[in-house]
Design an enzyme around this catalytic site. Structure first.
Site, mmCIF file in Angstrom:
data_model
loop_
_atom_site.group_PDB
_atom_site.id
_atom_site.type_symbol
_atom_site.label_atom_id
_atom_site.label_comp_id
_atom_site.label_asym_id
_atom_site.label_seq_id
_atom_site.Cartn_x
_atom_site.Cartn_y
_atom_site.Cartn_z
ATOM 1 N N SER A 1 43.693 39.705 32.157
ATOM 2 C CA SER A 1 43.132 39.055 33.339
ATOM 3 C C SER A 1 43.780 37.679 33.543
ATOM 4 O O SER A 1 44.998 37.591 33.673
ATOM 5 C CB SER A 1 41.606 38.968 33.200
ATOM 6 O OG SER A 1 41.007 38.573 34.412
ATOM 7 N N ASP B 1 40.066 47.903 40.427
ATOM 8 C CA ASP B 1 40.101 46.478 40.092
ATOM 9 C C ASP B 1 40.710 45.741 41.269
ATOM 10 O O ASP B 1 41.806 46.096 41.727
ATOM 11 C CB ASP B 1 40.964 46.291 38.829
ATOM 12 C CG ASP B 1 41.128 44.833 38.412
ATOM 13 O OD1 ASP B 1 40.567 43.936 39.065
ATOM 14 O OD2 ASP B 1 41.834 44.598 37.415
ATOM 15 N N HIS C 1 38.524 46.729 35.890
ATOM 16 C CA HIS C 1 38.822 45.464 35.222
ATOM 17 C C HIS C 1 38.010 45.386 33.925
ATOM 18 O O HIS C 1 36.887 45.879 33.834
ATOM 19 C CB HIS C 1 38.452 44.298 36.147
ATOM 20 C CG HIS C 1 39.049 43.001 35.744
ATOM 21 N ND1 HIS C 1 40.369 42.685 35.971
ATOM 22 C CD2 HIS C 1 38.509 41.932 35.120
ATOM 23 C CE1 HIS C 1 40.617 41.478 35.506
ATOM 24 N NE2 HIS C 1 39.504 41.000 34.980
#
Length: 314
Positions: free
Chosen positions: A155, A250, A280
Site C-alpha cells: 500500500s 481495490d 486491498h
C-alpha cells in the site's frame, strides 16, 4: 465483456470480521492508531519459531530485523509497512514480515518510519534512506549480502519502496536488486477505473484523508513531487526489475497497472500480477483465505527470485 470475478468468499468474511474491530476516519487519529494496532494484534499469526527477531536502532530510526537460520550471508529486504502513512508499525506487520523472511530465506529489515501528519513527506523517505544506509554499513554483521538488497512494501509502503529506488538513483547510490510493490499507492489520479469501482474496505474518504495527511496543504510542492506520486515520474531509467501485485477489488489497482505500463515502455523488466478475486490488504487474510494465501505465495516467490537471483519469477 468478461464477467468480473467476485471477491473470494473467505476473504469477504475476513474483511467483515476485521472491519468490526477496525477504525473510522471520523475518530481522532490517536484513537484510529490504537484501534488499528489492536485489530492487527487480534488476527496476528504466530511467527515461525526458527527466526531470530530483534528491534535495533538504525542510526536513529527503529527497525525490526528478521533473520532465518542457516549459512550467511543471505540477501536483504528493506520492508515498508502500509497504513496510509498515518498508522501502522513493525507490530502491525510483524507476522507478515516474519513469514516473508522465513519463506524467502532473506534477512528482512522492517522500517518504523515516522508517521504523518506529524511528519509529512519526505520524512518517511528520509527514514528509508537512513535505514538503507545502515543496512549497507552494518549489514555484514547482520548476515546480509550487501549486493543483494530488495525493497518491498504494501500500500503506502509500496510507494515508499518505489520512491526509495527513484531517489537512490538520483543520488547516485548503489542500485537495489529489485522492487516488490504490493497493492501499491503510486498515483494521485482519483478518477481511474478502479477508483470509480471503489471498494468496501477502502473508501474514497479514507484515501483523501490519508493523502492529505501525508502531503499537507495542496499549495505545497509535495503534490507534484514524483517521489510522493511515483506514477508522475517521466524517466524510470536505472530502475531495477519490479514485481507488482495488484488486487482487482481495490481502488488502487490501476496505480499498479499504470506503473507497469510505464516501466515496460521504457524497457525496465517488470511483472504485474492482477489478483482477480482479492481486495486491498489481502496479505492480512492469508491464513483465512486460500486465494489470499496463493497471492501471498506469489509475492514471496517474487522476493525470493529477485533477492537471490536478481530475476523476476517465471
Amino acid at each position: 465483456m468478461t464477467r468480473e470475478t467476485p471477491i473470494d468468499a473467505d476473504l469477504a468474511k475476513f474483511n467483515a470480521a476485521l472491519g468490526e474491530l477496525s477504525l473510522s476516519i471520523s475518530q481522532p487519529l490517536a484513537e484510529q492508531r490504537v484501534q488499528w494496532e489492536a485489530a492487527c494484534r487480534a488476527f496476528r499469526a504466530e511467527r515461525p519459531h526458527r527466526l531470530m527477531v530483534e528491534d535495533l536502532d538504525a542510526n536513529g530510526v527503529r527497525a525490526r530485523v528478521y533473520r532465518p537460520p542457516g549459512e550467511a550471508p543471505k540477501p536483504g529486504v528493506i520492508y515498508f509497512h502500509g497504513g496510509g502513512w498515518v498508522m501502522g508499525s513493525c507490530d502491525t506487520h510483524d507476522d507478515i514480515c516474519a513469514e516473508i523472511a522465513d519463506q524467502a530465506e532473506v534477512v528482512l529489515v522492517s522500517v518504523a518510519y515516522r508517521l504523518a501528519p506529524e511528519h509529512r513527506h519526505p520524512a518517511q523517505l528520509e527514514d528509508g534512506h537512513t535505514v538503507l544506509d545502515w543496512m549497507r554499513s552494518s549489514g555484514r554483521a547482520l548476515g546480509i549480502d550487501l549486493d543483494h538488497i530488495v525493497a518491498a512494501g504494501d500500500s503506502s509502503g509500496g510507494q515508499q519502496a518505489m520512491a526509495l529506488a527513484l531517489s537512490g538513483r538520483d543520488r547516485g547510490l548503489p542500485r537495489l536488486r529489485g522492487l516488490v510493490l504490493i497493492y501499491p499507492w503510486l498515483g494521485k489520479d482519483m478518477d481511474t477505473q478502479s477508483q470509480r469501482r471503489g471498494a468496501a474496505n477502502l473508501s474514497r474518504e479514507d484515501l483523501l484523508f490519508y493523502r492529505e495527511s501525508f502531503l499537507g496543504p495542496r499549495s505545497t510542492a509535495n503534490w507534484s513531487d514524483p517521489l510522493a506520486f511515483p506514477n508522475l515520474a517521466e524517466d524510470l531509467a536505472g530502475m531495477p526489475p519490479v514485481f507488482i501485485s495488484a488486487a482487482y477489488h481495490d481502488p488502487l489497482h490501476d496505480d499498479g497497472v499504470i506503473m507497469h505500463g510505464k516501466l515496460t515502455a521504457q524497457g525496465i523488466p517488470a511483472a504485474l500480477r492482477s489478483e482477480p478475486a482479492l481486495t486491498h490488504s489481502f496479505l492480512r487474510a492469508r491464513h483465512h483465505s486460500q486465494v489470499a494465501m496463493d497471492g501471498f505465495k506469489r509475492i514471496v516467490e517474487a522476493i525470493r527470485s529477485l533477492a537471490h537471483e536478481g530475476m523476476l519469477p517465471d
